[in-house]
Design a protein around this motif. Structure first.
Motif, PDB file in Angstrom:
ATOM      1  N   LEU A 227      95.411  72.898  44.439  1.00 41.26           N
ATOM      2  CA  LEU A 227      95.940  72.193  45.593  1.00 41.26           C
ATOM      3  C   LEU A 227      96.336  73.233  46.635  1.00 41.26           C
ATOM      4  CD1 LEU A 227      98.340  69.705  43.739  1.00 41.26           C
ATOM      5  CD2 LEU A 227      96.168  69.093  44.822  1.00 41.26           C
ATOM      6  N   GLY A 228      96.200  72.873  47.909  1.00 41.68           N
ATOM      7  CA  GLY A 228      96.571  73.797  48.970  1.00 41.68           C
ATOM      8  C   GLY A 228      97.119  73.070  50.178  1.00 41.68           C
ATOM      9  N   PRO A 229      97.471  73.795  51.226  1.00 50.13           N
ATOM     10  CA  PRO A 229      98.034  73.176  52.434  1.00 50.13           C
ATOM     11  C   PRO A 229      97.139  72.102  53.033  1.00 50.13           C
ATOM     12  CG  PRO A 229      98.321  75.550  52.495  1.00 50.13           C
ATOM     13  CD  PRO A 229      97.434  75.264  51.319  1.00 50.13           C
ATOM     14  N   ASP A 254      98.895  79.087  48.179  1.00 47.16           N
ATOM     15  CA  ASP A 254      99.887  79.264  49.246  1.00 47.16           C
ATOM     16  C   ASP A 254     100.981  78.208  49.143  1.00 47.16           C
ATOM     17  OD1 ASP A 254     101.331  79.955  51.475  1.00 47.16           O
ATOM     18  OD2 ASP A 254      99.574  80.263  52.731  1.00 47.16           O
ATOM     19  N   ARG A 255     101.823  78.378  48.124  1.00 43.48           N
ATOM     20  CA  ARG A 255     102.899  77.421  47.870  1.00 43.48           C
ATOM     21  C   ARG A 255     103.818  77.259  49.087  1.00 43.48           C
ATOM     22  NH1 ARG A 255     107.014  77.722  42.794  1.00 43.48           N
ATOM     23  NH2 ARG A 255     105.170  78.682  41.893  1.00 43.48           N
ATOM     24  N   ALA A 256     104.182  78.368  49.735  1.00 44.48           N
ATOM     25  CA  ALA A 256     105.105  78.290  50.870  1.00 44.48           C
ATOM     26  C   ALA A 256     104.528  77.432  51.990  1.00 44.48           C
ATOM     27  CB  ALA A 256     105.427  79.691  51.382  1.00 44.48           C
ATOM     28  N   ALA A 257     103.239  77.607  52.278  1.00 43.43           N
ATOM     29  CA  ALA A 257     102.606  76.809  53.331  1.00 43.43           C
ATOM     30  C   ALA A 257     102.518  75.346  52.930  1.00 43.43           C
ATOM     31  CB  ALA A 257     101.218  77.363  53.641  1.00 43.43           C
ATOM     32  N   MET A 258     102.280  75.078  51.657  1.00 48.52           N
ATOM     33  CA  MET A 258     102.250  73.698  51.178  1.00 48.52           C
ATOM     34  C   MET A 258     103.602  73.015  51.368  1.00 48.52           C
ATOM     35  SD  MET A 258     100.008  73.716  47.653  1.00 48.52           S
ATOM     36  CE  MET A 258     100.310  71.953  47.410  1.00 48.52           C
ATOM     37  N   ILE A 259     104.660  73.718  51.004  1.00 42.44           N
ATOM     38  CA  ILE A 259     106.009  73.147  51.139  1.00 42.44           C
ATOM     39  C   ILE A 259     106.334  72.894  52.609  1.00 42.44           C
ATOM     40  CG2 ILE A 259     108.465  73.647  50.838  1.00 42.44           C
ATOM     41  CD1 ILE A 259     107.689  75.135  48.258  1.00 42.44           C
ATOM     42  N   ALA A 260     105.992  73.849  53.460  1.00 49.28           N
ATOM     43  CA  ALA A 260     106.258  73.674  54.893  1.00 49.28           C
ATOM     44  C   ALA A 260     105.490  72.481  55.451  1.00 49.28           C
ATOM     45  CB  ALA A 260     105.885  74.953  55.645  1.00 49.28           C
ATOM     46  N   GLU A 261     104.225  72.342  55.055  1.00 50.72           N
ATOM     47  CA  GLU A 261     103.406  71.222  55.515  1.00 50.72           C
ATOM     48  C   GLU A 261     103.958  69.897  55.008  1.00 50.72           C
ATOM     49  OE1 GLU A 261     100.341  69.465  57.649  1.00 50.72           O
ATOM     50  OE2 GLU A 261     100.761  71.609  57.559  1.00 50.72           O
ATOM     51  N   ALA A 262     104.404  69.873  53.753  1.00 52.46           N
ATOM     52  CA  ALA A 262     104.948  68.645  53.175  1.00 52.46           C
ATOM     53  C   ALA A 262     106.246  68.244  53.864  1.00 52.46           C
ATOM     54  CB  ALA A 262     105.176  68.834  51.677  1.00 52.46           C
ATOM     55  N   LYS A 264     107.170  68.980  56.863  1.00 57.10           N
ATOM     56  CA  LYS A 264     106.843  68.539  58.234  1.00 57.10           C
ATOM     57  C   LYS A 264     106.317  67.106  58.229  1.00 57.10           C
ATOM     58  CE  LYS A 264     103.077  70.011  60.206  1.00 57.10           C
ATOM     59  NZ  LYS A 264     102.066  70.899  60.862  1.00 57.10           N
ATOM     60  N   ALA A 265     105.518  66.762  57.201  1.00 54.11           N
ATOM     61  CA  ALA A 265     104.891  65.440  57.141  1.00 54.11           C
ATOM     62  C   ALA A 265     105.749  64.407  56.419  1.00 54.11           C
ATOM     63  CB  ALA A 265     103.531  65.555  56.451  1.00 54.11           C
TER      64      ALA A 265
END
Length: 274
Positions: A227-229, A254-262, A264-265
């Motif tokens: 899974l990814g961003p 890229d766990r950090a980017a996934m968390i940030a994207e989640a 935000k959404a």
């Protein structure tokens, strides 16, 4: 001593794994199948062909490689019979038979061949544990309805696993909206996004969960789901409440980017206990 060989396919995972190994000070060599270039900055990969697999394995052993990790995606190559050397010729019937029986059988045969050369085949989790998180909620909040949908989706993924169909499903309000098949995760989430207004029986009910897990009995050293961003962005576009996956069985790119994207959404990310 080289130590580890990273057999790199395509996509972001080989690059991320190589970065993790470099940061950890691990000695490794990168190898790629001819025609399937990896994207690892600064790497000078060894190139090999299936038709000359035995000499390639001999070369790895001569370089001091003792363990091997596979990462990234590959399409099945075309085999040119004229290029097969005599020793590899003894392996080709096994590989061709495995080609006819699905990805799981093929991967098991590949592992068996590498082990016959006394290589220890390890998984991404053995090399970089941070890429395969354990149980916990990484972002957002999981409602009771979400938990029920995730449980239902896990049952569906477990049921289709032995048929080698896919490793994911989307469930909303207890109903299966889609399952992952050959076109992949993006196509499945795109289908849900395109038909969101018609799929859910109660517009005011649960928005749904995308769930991902390895196949039952899968060799956890090979072909773990990822899974990814971009997955998070597509799940948001599909109107889902969040993404759940089997804890310890899915790679996060890229766990950090996934968390940030989640965040935000407004989606949750949940590594669920099997």
């Amino acid at each position: 001593m080289t130590g580890t060989a990273l057999i790199a396919g395509q996509g972001a995972l080989p690059r991320q794994l190589a970065h993790s190994m470099s940061l950890a000070g691990q000695s490794f060599v990168v190898a790629e199948m001819e025609g399937f270039p990896c994207d690892i900055p600064g790497a000078a990969p060894l190139r090999f062909r299936i038709e000359r697999l035995a000499p390639f394995l001999d070369h790895l052993a001569g370089e001091g490689v003792t363990r091997v990790v596979f990462a990234g995606s590959l399409r099945r190559p075309r085999i040119d019979p004229e290029l097969i050397d005599p020793r590899t010729a003894t392996l080709v019937p096994r590989l061709l038979a495995a080609f006819q029986q699905g990805d799981d059988t093929l991967l098991r045969e590949v592992v068996a061949i590498f082990e016959e050369w006394d290589f220890s085949v390890v998984g991404v989790k053995d090399i970089s544990p941070d890429l395969v998180p354990g149980a916990g909620v990484l972002a957002g909040e999981v409602s009771d309805a979400d938990r029920r949908d995730a449980t239902r989706a896990a049952e569906i993924v477990a049921a289709i696993g032995p048929m080698d169909i896919g490793q994911g499903a989307v469930v909303a309000q207890g109903l299966c909206l889609a399952i992952e098949s050959l076109p992949g995760t993006d196509a499945m989430l795109g289908f849900v996004a395109d038909h969101a207004a018609h799929l859910r029986p109660d517009p005011k009910g649960g928005r749904g969960v995308f769930y991902k897990a390895p196949k039952p009995g899968q060799d956890m050293r090979m072909d773990l789901p990822t899974l990814g961003p971009e997955t998070v962005a597509r799940a948001a576009k599909a109107g889902l409440a969040g993404i759940a996956w089997e804890a310890g069985g899915v790679i996060l790119l890229d766990r950090a980017a996934m968390i940030a994207e989640a965040e935000k959404a407004g989606l949750f990310l949940w590594a669920r206990e099997p």
